[in-house]
Motif scaffolding. Structure first.
Motif, PDB file in Angstrom:
ATOM      1  N   VAL A  70       0.839  -1.204   0.000  1.00  0.00           N
ATOM      2  CA  VAL A  70       0.000   0.000   0.000  1.00  0.00           C
ATOM      3  C   VAL A  70       0.870   1.247   0.000  1.00  0.00           C
ATOM      4  CG1 VAL A  70      -1.672   1.345   1.318  1.00  0.00           C
ATOM      5  CG2 VAL A  70      -1.974  -1.124   1.057  1.00  0.00           C
ATOM      6  N   ARG A  71       1.932   1.237   0.772  1.00  0.00           N
ATOM      7  CA  ARG A  71       2.825   2.394   0.806  1.00  0.00           C
ATOM      8  C   ARG A  71       3.554   2.567  -0.531  1.00  0.00           C
ATOM      9  NH1 ARG A  71       6.291   3.543   5.986  1.00  0.00           N
ATOM     10  NH2 ARG A  71       6.176   5.559   4.921  1.00  0.00           N
ATOM     11  N   LEU A  72       3.911   1.456  -1.168  1.00  0.00           N
ATOM     12  CA  LEU A  72       4.489   1.566  -2.508  1.00  0.00           C
ATOM     13  C   LEU A  72       3.507   2.240  -3.451  1.00  0.00           C
ATOM     14  CD1 LEU A  72       6.257  -1.869  -3.175  1.00  0.00           C
ATOM     15  CD2 LEU A  72       7.333   0.358  -2.965  1.00  0.00           C
ATOM     16  N   ARG A  73       2.235   1.823  -3.355  1.00  0.00           N
ATOM     17  CA  ARG A  73       1.201   2.316  -4.260  1.00  0.00           C
ATOM     18  C   ARG A  73       0.889   3.777  -4.022  1.00  0.00           C
ATOM     19  NH1 ARG A  73      -3.474  -1.358  -3.330  1.00  0.00           N
ATOM     20  NH2 ARG A  73      -1.981  -2.766  -4.357  1.00  0.00           N
ATOM     21  N   THR A  74       0.815   4.162  -2.765  1.00  0.00           N
ATOM     22  CA  THR A  74       0.331   5.506  -2.441  1.00  0.00           C
ATOM     23  C   THR A  74       1.447   6.519  -2.191  1.00  0.00           C
ATOM     24  OG1 THR A  74       0.171   4.929  -0.086  1.00  0.00           O
ATOM     25  CG2 THR A  74      -1.782   4.558  -1.457  1.00  0.00           C
ATOM     26  N   GLU A  75       2.665   6.039  -1.912  1.00  0.00           N
ATOM     27  CA  GLU A  75       3.753   6.960  -1.599  1.00  0.00           C
ATOM     28  C   GLU A  75       4.933   6.828  -2.561  1.00  0.00           C
ATOM     29  OE1 GLU A  75       4.896   6.773   2.559  1.00  0.00           O
ATOM     30  OE2 GLU A  75       2.896   6.115   3.129  1.00  0.00           O
ATOM     31  N   ALA A  76       5.505   5.602  -2.657  1.00  0.00           N
ATOM     32  CA  ALA A  76       6.749   5.439  -3.412  1.00  0.00           C
ATOM     33  C   ALA A  76       6.558   5.648  -4.909  1.00  0.00           C
ATOM     34  CB  ALA A  76       7.347   4.058  -3.136  1.00  0.00           C
TER      35      ALA A  76
END
Length: 360
Positions: free
Chosen positions: A220-226
């Motif tokens: 999720v962090r890859l999708r929304t941030e990285a």
């Protein structure tokens, strides 16, 4: 056991696929929008390459945009489609979400829809445990048919980034294959925005899983941030570039696997015990490193090793190319009472099970 719902047989719309006979009375006419046509073409191309004529498929349906769009296109392009809906039972109301997805599947023209309630363990964290439970349930329920999954180009980009972070070689950044029996992924060239647009074009509201927005999950962090940050810094096009890289690496990897299999067969020699298969150090040592390590990896896996890491593989490889009298290398696998150890013995690479030391 899953809860099965079957549609009433009925006539098939003339606008549907010619690949098979339909068994449901759901609507078959889809609006000819750009998103619908793009996804239909992707499913048609996948079926033409990987699916036998008149074969049925199952679709792993979550109720989200990707799997809903895939299901609608599969019904038209393939024909006989059974929807499999996994209820992880991790959130309040999950049974209703699953029931709604089953109803949507039948409305889209699936010949049946089955809800699979599973128990999610804890090994590897919630994300990994849920994935394990999901795939086991789908595999058990597919009745020999391929299972189509709604992974998109964006999912592929995330998978490549996760593989890069692991740093375990080219194999880990090859991403997901379009077909790795029994799992089919027709939408790997489709953007997530396109599946959402198709749902809008069909007048369907996809389920939004709260877990897909939870920052406790790495993906999720890859999708929304990285990925948004990379898109901003590098000027866009990052996700397609990552997906192209994965495709190129899979093509290269397929050739290397063939050559490594040939090397493995050439290196096989009888072990000292007579009933074991060992590998010739001389044959391995004279081979290129990329082929040698692939051959060793295949040999370890077929001999019962599990959860191999790059550290394991390089340590075993060092027994061949950098041996200075070091002892054997323990690898994952074996049984509760034995552990597997790779060793160099009289010009051979061996793998044997040894009794584990009793715990104090």
């Amino acid at each position: 056991m899953g809860r099965a719902v079957r549609a009433t047989p009925g006539p098939r719309e003339a606008t549907g696929s010619t690949r098979g006979s339909a068994g449901s009375a759901g609507p078959r006419r889809l609006p000819e929008t750009a998103a619908v046509l793009e996804i239909r073409r992707a499913v048609r191309a996948w079926a033409g390459e990987y699916l036998a004529a008149n074969a049925a498929v199952a679709v792993g349906l979550s109720g989200g945009a990707d799997s809903l769009a895939l299901t609608a296109a599969a019904v038209v392009e393939i024909g006989d489609v059974d929807a499999l809906i996994v209820d992880h039972r991790l959130q309040d109301g999950s049974a209703q979400v699953a029931a709604d997805a089953a109803a949507a599947a039948l409305a889209l023209g699936c010949r049946s829809a089955r809800v699979l309630a599973v128990d999610v363990g804890t090994e590897g964290g919630l994300e990994a445990a849920a994935r394990t439970a999901r795939y086991l349930a789908l595999d058990a329920a597919r009745d020999g048919a391929p299972v189509l999954l709604g992974h998109t180009l964006d999912d592929q980009a995330e998978t490549v980034l996760l593989g890069l972070a692991r740093g375990s070689g080219g194999r880990s950044i090859q991403g997901m294959a379009a077909y790795a029996e029994p799992w089919g992924r027709p939408l790997l060239g489709i953007r997530r925005a396109t599946t959402r647009q198709m749902c809008a074009d069909l007048g369907r509201t996809p389920h939004e899983d709260p877990h897909n927005l939870s920052p406790e999950f790495t993906r999720v962090r890859l999708r929304t941030e990285a990925l948004p940050l990379l898109e901003d810094v590098l000027g866009g096009g990052v996700a397609p570039a990552l997906a192209r890289t994965a495709e190129q690496l899979r093509e290269d990897g397929a050739l290397l696997d063939v050559l490594a299999d040939e090397l493995l067969e050439a290196a096989r020699v009888p072990g000292a015990a007579g009933d074991e298969v060992a590998l010739s150090i001389e044959t391995l040592a004279t081979a290129p490193a990329a082929l040698r390590r692939r051959a060793i990896r295949s040999w370890l896996l077929e001999s019962g090793a599990k959860a191999l890491t790059d550290r394991h593989l390089r340590a075993v490889d060092a027994l061949v190319t950098a041996w200075r009298g070091q002892g054997g290398v323990a690898v994952g696998g074996g049984s509760p009472d034995t552990r597997l150890v790779a060793a160099r013995e009289h010009g051979r690479l061996t793998l044997r099970g040894y009794d584990r030391c009793p715990r104090e």
